[in-house]
Motif scaffolding. Structure first.
Motif, PDB file in Angstrom:
ATOM      1  N   ASN A 187      52.129  52.035  11.033  1.00 46.02           N
ATOM      2  CA  ASN A 187      53.125  52.959  10.475  1.00 46.02           C
ATOM      3  C   ASN A 187      54.066  53.510  11.535  1.00 46.02           C
ATOM      4  O   ASN A 187      55.214  53.831  11.236  1.00 46.02           O
ATOM      5  CB  ASN A 187      52.416  54.123   9.775  1.00 46.02           C
ATOM      6  CG  ASN A 187      51.711  53.660   8.498  1.00 46.02           C
ATOM      7  OD1 ASN A 187      51.993  52.576   7.993  1.00 46.02           O
ATOM      8  ND2 ASN A 187      50.816  54.486   7.990  1.00 46.02           N
ATOM      9  N   LEU A 188      53.585  53.664  12.757  1.00 46.55           N
ATOM     10  CA  LEU A 188      54.413  54.281  13.792  1.00 46.55           C
ATOM     11  C   LEU A 188      54.839  53.277  14.859  1.00 46.55           C
ATOM     12  O   LEU A 188      55.331  53.650  15.921  1.00 46.55           O
ATOM     13  CB  LEU A 188      53.685  55.482  14.400  1.00 46.55           C
ATOM     14  CG  LEU A 188      53.424  56.602  13.374  1.00 46.55           C
ATOM     15  CD1 LEU A 188      52.562  57.700  13.964  1.00 46.55           C
ATOM     16  CD2 LEU A 188      54.739  57.181  12.856  1.00 46.55           C
ATOM     17  N   ALA A 189      54.644  51.985  14.548  1.00 46.15           N
ATOM     18  CA  ALA A 189      55.227  50.902  15.349  1.00 46.15           C
ATOM     19  C   ALA A 189      54.774  50.895  16.806  1.00 46.15           C
ATOM     20  O   ALA A 189      55.592  50.924  17.714  1.00 46.15           O
ATOM     21  CB  ALA A 189      56.766  50.953  15.255  1.00 46.15           C
ATOM     22  N   TYR A 190      53.461  50.949  17.016  1.00 43.43           N
ATOM     23  CA  TYR A 190      52.952  50.681  18.362  1.00 43.43           C
ATOM     24  C   TYR A 190      51.742  49.759  18.248  1.00 43.43           C
ATOM     25  O   TYR A 190      51.140  49.651  17.180  1.00 43.43           O
ATOM     26  CB  TYR A 190      52.613  51.981  19.118  1.00 43.43           C
ATOM     27  CG  TYR A 190      51.614  52.913  18.451  1.00 43.43           C
ATOM     28  CD1 TYR A 190      50.242  52.695  18.563  1.00 43.43           C
ATOM     29  CD2 TYR A 190      52.046  54.015  17.722  1.00 43.43           C
ATOM     30  CE1 TYR A 190      49.333  53.560  17.971  1.00 43.43           C
ATOM     31  CE2 TYR A 190      51.134  54.882  17.121  1.00 43.43           C
ATOM     32  CZ  TYR A 190      49.781  54.650  17.256  1.00 43.43           C
ATOM     33  OH  TYR A 190      48.883  55.489  16.676  1.00 43.43           O
TER      34      TYR A 190
ATOM     35  N   PRO B   6      50.659  55.026  24.176  1.00 43.30           N
ATOM     36  CA  PRO B   6      51.206  54.870  22.838  1.00 43.30           C
ATOM     37  C   PRO B   6      50.810  56.066  21.987  1.00 43.30           C
ATOM     38  O   PRO B   6      49.931  56.821  22.361  1.00 43.30           O
ATOM     39  CB  PRO B   6      50.526  53.609  22.331  1.00 43.30           C
ATOM     40  CG  PRO B   6      49.198  53.614  23.030  1.00 43.30           C
ATOM     41  CD  PRO B   6      49.438  54.255  24.373  1.00 43.30           C
ATOM     42  N   GLY B   7      51.437  56.207  20.867  1.00 47.21           N
ATOM     43  CA  GLY B   7      51.019  57.263  19.941  1.00 47.21           C
ATOM     44  C   GLY B   7      52.214  58.000  19.393  1.00 47.21           C
ATOM     45  O   GLY B   7      53.314  57.902  19.920  1.00 47.21           O
ATOM     46  N   ASP B  52      59.741  58.642  11.792  1.00 41.05           N
ATOM     47  CA  ASP B  52      58.902  57.447  11.817  1.00 41.05           C
ATOM     48  C   ASP B  52      58.696  57.037  13.278  1.00 41.05           C
ATOM     49  O   ASP B  52      59.064  57.784  14.191  1.00 41.05           O
ATOM     50  CB  ASP B  52      59.524  56.326  10.957  1.00 41.05           C
ATOM     51  CG  ASP B  52      60.788  55.727  11.577  1.00 41.05           C
ATOM     52  OD1 ASP B  52      61.167  56.126  12.698  1.00 41.05           O
ATOM     53  OD2 ASP B  52      61.399  54.853  10.925  1.00 41.05           O
ATOM     54  N   GLY B  53      58.134  55.873  13.524  1.00 40.86           N
ATOM     55  CA  GLY B  53      57.814  55.469  14.891  1.00 40.86           C
ATOM     56  C   GLY B  53      59.038  55.189  15.746  1.00 40.86           C
ATOM     57  O   GLY B  53      58.944  55.096  16.966  1.00 40.86           O
ATOM     58  N   LEU B  54      60.200  55.044  15.092  1.00 37.21           N
ATOM     59  CA  LEU B  54      61.425  54.747  15.844  1.00 37.21           C
ATOM     60  C   LEU B  54      62.335  55.972  15.935  1.00 37.21           C
ATOM     61  O   LEU B  54      63.489  55.861  16.333  1.00 37.21           O
ATOM     62  CB  LEU B  54      62.176  53.580  15.177  1.00 37.21           C
ATOM     63  CG  LEU B  54      61.360  52.286  15.046  1.00 37.21           C
ATOM     64  CD1 LEU B  54      62.146  51.217  14.292  1.00 37.21           C
ATOM     65  CD2 LEU B  54      60.954  51.774  16.424  1.00 37.21           C
ATOM     66  N   ARG B  61      58.008  58.760   3.752  1.00 32.71           N
ATOM     67  CA  ARG B  61      56.711  58.871   4.420  1.00 32.71           C
ATOM     68  C   ARG B  61      56.101  60.251   4.171  1.00 32.71           C
ATOM     69  O   ARG B  61      54.889  60.392   4.029  1.00 32.71           O
ATOM     70  CB  ARG B  61      56.871  58.657   5.923  1.00 32.71           C
ATOM     71  CG  ARG B  61      57.247  57.238   6.275  1.00 32.71           C
ATOM     72  CD  ARG B  61      57.813  57.115   7.672  1.00 32.71           C
ATOM     73  NE  ARG B  61      57.998  55.706   7.991  1.00 32.71           N
ATOM     74  CZ  ARG B  61      57.096  54.963   8.636  1.00 32.71           C
ATOM     75  NH1 ARG B  61      55.990  55.508   9.070  1.00 32.71           N
ATOM     76  NH2 ARG B  61      57.303  53.694   8.853  1.00 32.71           N
TER      77      ARG B  61
END
Lengths: 282, 276
Positions: A187-190, B6-7, B52-54, B61
């Motif tokens: 979901n968070l693209a890692y 990451p995270g 979001d992750g970007l 979401r």
């Protein structure tokens, strides 16, 4: 506080469902321990507590709380903490765990695990809450990594560092939900493997597995939902291999909370976890 | 903390412009507060500061969390009130549940006790007024759930009632079991409940029904009470001595049948005799 009686065996376990009571009591193989949700056993009597007493005579138990709201800005609910202390007092389970999440807002319980930003301020309050829980309960707890559908722009800590620092400051252990890792990473693209590489595996006292659903966000990107309503996905099993290869055998639990199947289906999932544990131990 | 870790909030190269200006406590609390406040309001906009992750706005979401909360609470109500859900149908139930959970969210994490105010809430919903029995059916379902979770208590030994002289018996107080529940309704509440959930149950006929819920072992059981028995048990539950409860029961009351039911179902746990 850290005595050996308070540890789960490095075997497969399952999240206990009342409809599985008879088959589990008849033949629990391959399951070596069970996990219950604390809040379901806070009534005064009747069948839930009768079943729990019977299970406690046969199996190591893990008590998993979903209602403490450890990640929330409000003070912990002292009444709820007292109910938890009462349950752990008479049951004396092998493990107690809760979530890096919040579930209570202005005194109302929302029945879901909700996210928090990872900042130096939220770190301090989570640590204060974990300290309070461990002091009141008189035992070490495990804290579980959440599944995330979004992030807070203001976060300044990675989740893995945040959890490691909580463990370092409070002495608590960690519960690593491998499905949550896969869901959050997608979901968070890692890369989920980076998360595992960065996780404080030496603090992990228990591992969770569960099924997820697949949806999409506004941009058409995959959005995985932590639904606990189906079998564990293959990439999650692969991630379990990776975790156990690095960490060695640990207690591995299969969670299945919605559309709960008949016992043989759940037992087969637990057997698959057992096969992985056997391979790692060899 | 390592910059390469990451995270959420670190990986993915969030555009600086989308980050909160400074991670001061006030700002942080604002975003969290907005997150929490908008959860129970389907029409509230998605709070700012969620990505979001970007680093793009979280959009739907956020709706996942809002939907999870609504569904989890609605399902808890559905589990607790299956007959009500079936009587009004899934669409109406979802609508009613959404209104109820906004006005009365759970007061603590024990979902087994959630919905104590649901029967009264149902009585206040005008479009449901034609189903006059609905609040009482909800009350019966609530009583079943309370009985299921009530404390265990050894039943009263019937022998303790034998050989008492009349004055002693009339002054004695019978102690109801924690799992005993009484529903007194102007409607055929038990018949409606059975007709709704039990295949082949007879169609309800008009008329009041008093229902006793007992738990002889681990499963609550419902009993239709005869004339006067509702008043008799209500008096016992209020702490009245046996003689007063008998008087309250009135004409047509079958004492022996009622006592036999109470004793065989473990509905009484103790007997306090009057001081001589």
């Amino acid at each position: 506080m850290f005595d050996a009686t308070h540890a789960l065996p490095a075997l497969p376990g399952v999240g206990y469902k009342a409809q599985h009571f008879a088959p589990i009591m008849a033949d629990p193989a391959p399951v070596g321990w069970l996990e219950i949700h604390a809040e379901n056993y806070m009534g005064d009597g009747g069948r839930p507590l009768a079943q729990l007493r019977a299970l406690a005579e046969r199996f190591p138990l893990s008590v998993h709380g979903v209602g403490l709201s450890i990640g929330g800005p409000e003070p912990l609910d002292r009444d709820h903490l007292a109910r938890l202390k009462h349950l752990l007092g008479w049951l004396n389970p092998a493990s107690f765990s809760e979530h890096l999440a919040w579930s209570t807002h202005e005194g109302h319980f929302l029945n879901d695990l909700l996210p928090l930003p990872y900042t130096t301020d939220t770190l301090a309050r989570v640590c204060a809450h974990v300290d309070e829980v461990q002091t009141v309960l008189g035992r070490r707890m495990l804290l579980e990594n959440p599944s995330s559908y979004l992030a807070f722009a203001e976060s300044t800590w990675s989740e893995t560092d945040f959890l490691r620092e909580i463990a370092r400051r409070t002495g608590c252990g960690l519960l690593l939900d491998v499905n949550n890792v896969f869901v959050s990473a997608t979901n968070l693209a890692y890369p989920p493997r980076d998360y595992i590489a960065d996780f404080a595996l030496e603090e992990v006292g228990e591992i969770h597995l569960g099924g997820h659903d697949t949806d999409a966000d506004d941009f058409g990107a995959p959005l995985l939902i932590d639904s606990h309503g189906r079998t564990v996905a293959d990439p999650v099993w692969a991630l379990l291999d990776e975790v156990l290869d690095r960490a060695g055998p640990r207690p591995v639990l299969v969670e299945w909370d919605n559309d709960v199947p008949d016992w043989p289906v759940l037992a087969a999932e637990a057997a698959r976890a057992g096969a992985t544990l056997t391979r790692v131990a060899a | 903390m390592s910059a390469a870790a990451p995270g959420p909030g670190v990986g993915g190269g969030a555009a600086p412009a989308l980050r909160a200006p400074r991670s001061i406590f006030g700002k942080m609390k604002d975003c969290e507060t907005a997150f929490r406040a908008a959860l129970l309001q389907a029409e509230a906009p998605v709070p700012r500061g969620l990505v979001d992750g970007l680093g793009r706005p979280a959009g739907r979401r956020y709706a996942v969390y809002r939907n999870n909360v609504a569904v989890a609470l609605r399902e808890a109500l559905e589990t607790g009130f299956p007959a009500v859900a079936k009587l009004i149908g899934p669409e109406n139930f979802a609508h009613v549940a959404a209104r109820f959970l906004r006005s009365s969210p759970p007061g603590d994490p024990r979902m087994m006790f959630y919905g104590a105010g649901f029967p009264t809430f149902l009585a206040g919903i005008a479009p449901l007024a034609r189903l006059g029995y609905l609040p009482d059916v909800a009350q019966l379902e609530l009583a079943l759930r309370q009985s299921y979770h009530a404390a265990d208590a050894p039943p009263l030994d019937p022998a303790r009632l034998q050989g008492l002289d009349e004055a002693t018996l009339m002054g004695a107080r019978l102690v109801p079991a924690p799992a005993l529940q009484l529903i007194r309704s102007d409607w055929p509440v038990l018949s409606v409940h059975r007709f709704t959930l039990v295949a082949g149950a007879p169609k309800p006929a008009a008329g009041a029904e008093d229902v006793l819920v007992t738990r002889p072992a681990l499963d609550p059981q419902m009993h239709l009470l005869g004339p006067g028995a509702g008043r008799f048990v209500a008096a016992l539950l209020a702490g009245a001595p046996f003689g007063d409860a008998l008087e309250a029961a009135g004409d047509g009351f079958d004492l022996s049948a009622t006592l036999s039911l109470l004793l065989s179902a473990g509905a009484l746990t103790d007997l306090f005799l009057p001081r001589p």
